[in-house]
Design an enzyme around this catalytic site. Structure first.
Site, PDB file in Angstrom:
ATOM      1  N   LYS A 104      -9.161  -1.313   5.679  1.00 42.22           N
ATOM      2  CA  LYS A 104      -9.418  -1.834   4.337  1.00 42.22           C
ATOM      3  C   LYS A 104      -8.425  -2.942   3.997  1.00 42.22           C
ATOM      4  O   LYS A 104      -8.762  -3.927   3.355  1.00 42.22           O
ATOM      5  CB  LYS A 104      -9.338  -0.696   3.310  1.00 42.22           C
ATOM      6  CG  LYS A 104     -10.535   0.248   3.429  1.00 42.22           C
ATOM      7  CD  LYS A 104     -10.434   1.452   2.518  1.00 42.22           C
ATOM      8  CE  LYS A 104      -9.386   2.416   2.976  1.00 42.22           C
ATOM      9  NZ  LYS A 104      -9.494   3.784   2.496  1.00 42.22           N
TER      10      LYS A 104
ATOM     11  N   HIS B 113       0.842  -1.188   0.000  1.00 42.05           N
ATOM     12  CA  HIS B 113       0.000   0.000   0.000  1.00 42.05           C
ATOM     13  C   HIS B 113       0.876   1.236   0.000  1.00 42.05           C
ATOM     14  O   HIS B 113       1.794   1.346   0.813  1.00 42.05           O
ATOM     15  CB  HIS B 113      -0.904   0.027   1.242  1.00 42.05           C
ATOM     16  CG  HIS B 113      -1.717   1.282   1.308  1.00 42.05           C
ATOM     17  ND1 HIS B 113      -2.915   1.414   0.634  1.00 42.05           N
ATOM     18  CD2 HIS B 113      -1.489   2.469   1.907  1.00 42.05           C
ATOM     19  CE1 HIS B 113      -3.391   2.633   0.837  1.00 42.05           C
ATOM     20  NE2 HIS B 113      -2.548   3.295   1.609  1.00 42.05           N
TER      21      HIS B 113
ATOM     22  N   ASP C  25     -15.568   2.921   7.017  1.00 40.82           N
ATOM     23  CA  ASP C  25     -14.565   3.851   6.478  1.00 40.82           C
ATOM     24  C   ASP C  25     -15.184   4.753   5.420  1.00 40.82           C
ATOM     25  O   ASP C  25     -14.811   5.930   5.307  1.00 40.82           O
ATOM     26  CB  ASP C  25     -13.360   3.094   5.901  1.00 40.82           C
ATOM     27  CG  ASP C  25     -12.314   4.067   5.378  1.00 40.82           C
ATOM     28  OD1 ASP C  25     -11.797   4.847   6.204  1.00 40.82           O
ATOM     29  OD2 ASP C  25     -12.053   4.090   4.166  1.00 40.82           O
TER      30      ASP C  25
ATOM     31  N   ARG D  96     -14.775  13.124   6.841  1.00 41.65           N
ATOM     32  CA  ARG D  96     -13.457  13.745   7.076  1.00 41.65           C
ATOM     33  C   ARG D  96     -13.109  14.713   5.960  1.00 41.65           C
ATOM     34  O   ARG D  96     -12.534  15.777   6.182  1.00 41.65           O
ATOM     35  CB  ARG D  96     -12.378  12.649   7.189  1.00 41.65           C
ATOM     36  CG  ARG D  96     -12.432  11.902   8.514  1.00 41.65           C
ATOM     37  CD  ARG D  96     -11.545  10.673   8.472  1.00 41.65           C
ATOM     38  NE  ARG D  96     -10.160  11.005   8.213  1.00 41.65           N
ATOM     39  CZ  ARG D  96      -9.282  10.177   7.636  1.00 41.65           C
ATOM     40  NH1 ARG D  96      -9.640   8.965   7.265  1.00 41.65           N
ATOM     41  NH2 ARG D  96      -8.047  10.552   7.444  1.00 41.65           N
TER      42      ARG D  96
ATOM     43  N   SER E 198      -8.104   4.074   8.803  1.00 44.69           N
ATOM     44  CA  SER E 198      -8.772   4.046   7.501  1.00 44.69           C
ATOM     45  C   SER E 198      -8.036   3.086   6.559  1.00 44.69           C
ATOM     46  O   SER E 198      -8.636   2.197   5.938  1.00 44.69           O
ATOM     47  CB  SER E 198      -8.789   5.468   6.930  1.00 44.69           C
ATOM     48  OG  SER E 198      -9.135   5.477   5.578  1.00 44.69           O
TER      49      SER E 198
HETATM   50  N1  URA Z   1      -5.927   6.849   2.322  1.00 40.58           N
HETATM   51  C1  URA Z   1      -6.973   6.248   2.969  1.00 40.58           C
HETATM   52  O1  URA Z   1      -7.459   5.206   2.557  1.00 40.58           O
HETATM   53  N2  URA Z   1      -7.445   6.842   4.089  1.00 40.58           N
HETATM   54  C2  URA Z   1      -6.928   7.981   4.587  1.00 40.58           C
HETATM   55  O2  URA Z   1      -7.399   8.436   5.599  1.00 40.58           O
HETATM   56  C3  URA Z   1      -5.857   8.589   3.904  1.00 40.58           C
HETATM   57  C4  URA Z   1      -5.368   7.991   2.762  1.00 40.58           C
END
Ligand code: URA
Length: 457
Positions: A209, A104, A183, A190, A205
């Site tokens: 995932k 990621h 999320d 947010r 967040s």
């Molecule tokens: N990427 C995400 O998936 N969430 C965040 O809060 C910031 C970057």
């Protein structure tokens, strides 16, 4: 590990509703006053957010309280928040396939690393099952890049995702179905309440995932610098450490690399252009900084997966996937499996849609490049139509910028510093000026920043 989480996710505790004696305002007030939230309160709160029992105005107030809270959310609270968010929807379990790797990136300019690293890793017999996102603002997204390959599907369902992980050993797609819906609610609030920049919220967040999408071996690439979310090494370190701690707490194999984003990675910025650069890199003809970054990240993944005893051996194995063409073969397998035109591998320039090129020349004093502003390059590509100003905007795969500048490079008047790709004549002048102004040149040599600043284990 995954089985443990799935069990945990289905457990009574994680499905807890907010007890009738705890009111939303109590959770907000406790958070505001820096009082520790219990596991039961956090799970109940997240379930309330997902079901809609907690209203958006209450969630928004809580998000601001989290952002400003002193002391910040503790490690335990952040882990509970992440697990509750992961368990708010489906949690995939890929453990039956042994090691399944994922990577990621926290987002950058010219970051097409997944397109090269995933095939490299898969070519070393480590399965890659990855769900990616779309680009926003100055940063690009892997899904948009892949969609510039005609026919390539990024909307696989859960069964297709699992089958391809098993049979092909490499899959990169969008989020399937109902993954971490909490999320979705939190992120959209947010975005409009000035509460993006909180390390516990970003970590929860991202990791919710990652946990829900099923891989068990993860290398996080946390970008630091002027073109990244994290501007300082201290912030990047804290985010990386928080995410590694979350992963470890549920038995994931995870490390983070902190990599530089003070200049674009590689040369190409824009969807088709980045796919072209990735394919050239898989053929051994990529820009040196991008190639080196890919080798490093891929080697970290196979080291973590236990395919090599140390980094030197891991790097050797990964380099061979390029010289022997096996990584390119895995890229082809993925394109074919996901319905894309596999001729893109042999003749990318014929298959990808690429707009007309316009050269940009340097017009200042001779010297050394001290800065190549990644924000300027990323925003130029976005304004050409290659990125989104806001979620849901449509994009043009054919446009972008290829930069010929790197920090430390000697430069003189008249040198080619970039190429703009657009069919819209009205955008050429503005983009040319942006690229010319996006570099800083001085008399003294400036050493290029390291590609990887540090590894968080
Ligand atoms: N990427 C995400 O998936 N969430 C965040 O809060 C910031 C970057």
């Amino acid at each position: 590990m995954r089985a443990a989480l799935v069990k945990y996710a289905g457990s009574v505790e994680l499905k807890t509703e907010l007890s009738s004696h705890i009111k939303p305002v109590d959770i907000i007030t406790k958070t505001k006053h820096g009082e520790t939230l219990s596991q039961e309160e956090i799970f109940g709160w997240v379930n309330g957010i997902t079901s809609g029992k907690v209203k958006d105005y209450q969630t928004s107030a809580w998000l601001m309280a989290v952002c400003l809270r002193q002391p910040p959310l503790s490690k335990d609270e952040t882990v509970d928040l992440t697990l509750a968010m992961a368990a708010s929807g489906e949690v995939l379990n890929l453990d039956e396939f042994g090691i399944v790797a994922d990577k990621h990136s926290s987002g950058g300019v010219g970051d097409k690393t997944t397109l090269v690293v995933a095939p490299m890793v898969a070519a070393c017999d480590v399965k890659v099952g990855k769900m990616s996102g779309r680009g926003l603002g100055h940063t690009g997204g892997t899904l948009d890049k892949l969609e510039s390959i005609p026919g390539f599907r990024v909307d696989l369902n859960k069964e297709e995702f699992i089958r391809q992980t098993d049979k092909v050993g490499i899959v990169v797609t969008g989020q399937t179905g109902d993954l971490a819906p909490a999320d979705g609610v939190l992120y959209s609030l947010r975005d409009v309440t000035g509460t993006i920049d909180s390390i516990p919220l970003i970590a929860a967040s991202i990791m919710s995932k990652k946990i829900a999408s099923g891989a068990n071996t993860l290398v996080l690439d946390v970008k630091v610098g002027s073109g990244a979310f994290m501007k300082t090494l201290d912030e990047a370190r804290e985010l990386a450490k928080t995410m590694v701690d979350i992963g470890r707490s549920i038995g994931m194999k995870v490390i983070a690399e902190i990599s530089d984003m003070n200049q674009p990675l590689g040369e190409a910025v824009g969807n088709s252009l980045e796919v072209l650069e990735a394919i050239n890199t898989l053929k051994g003809n990529g820009p040196p900084d991008f190639y080196e970054h890919c080798i490093d990240t891929a080697a970290q993944i196979i080291l973590l997966a236990g395919k090599a005893e140390n980094m030197e051996v891991a790097r050797g194995l990964i380099e061979r996937t390029i010289t022997e063409g096996t990584a390119l073969g895995k890229f082809r397998d993925m394109v074919r499996a996901q319905g894309g035109d596999e001729n893109v591998v042999d003749s990318p320039e014929d298959i990808l849609s690429i707009a007309a090129p316009h050269d940009v020349y340097y017009e200042g004093e001779d010297g050394y490049i001290g800065e190549v502003d990644p924000m300027v390059i990323g925003l130029t590509a976005m304004r050409l139509g290659g990125g989104r100003e806001k979620k849901g905007d449509s994009i043009d795969y054919s446009v972008g910028v290829v930069t010929k500048c790197k920090v430390g490079k000697q430069i003189k008047k008249g040198d080619l510093i970039g190429v703009i790709y657009t069919d819209d004549q009205s955008k050429i002048e503005e983009s040319t000026l942006a690229i010319q102004n996006g570099i800083t040149v001085g008399k003294d040599f400036v050493a290029p920043p390291p590609l990887i600043h540090e590894i968080i284990e």
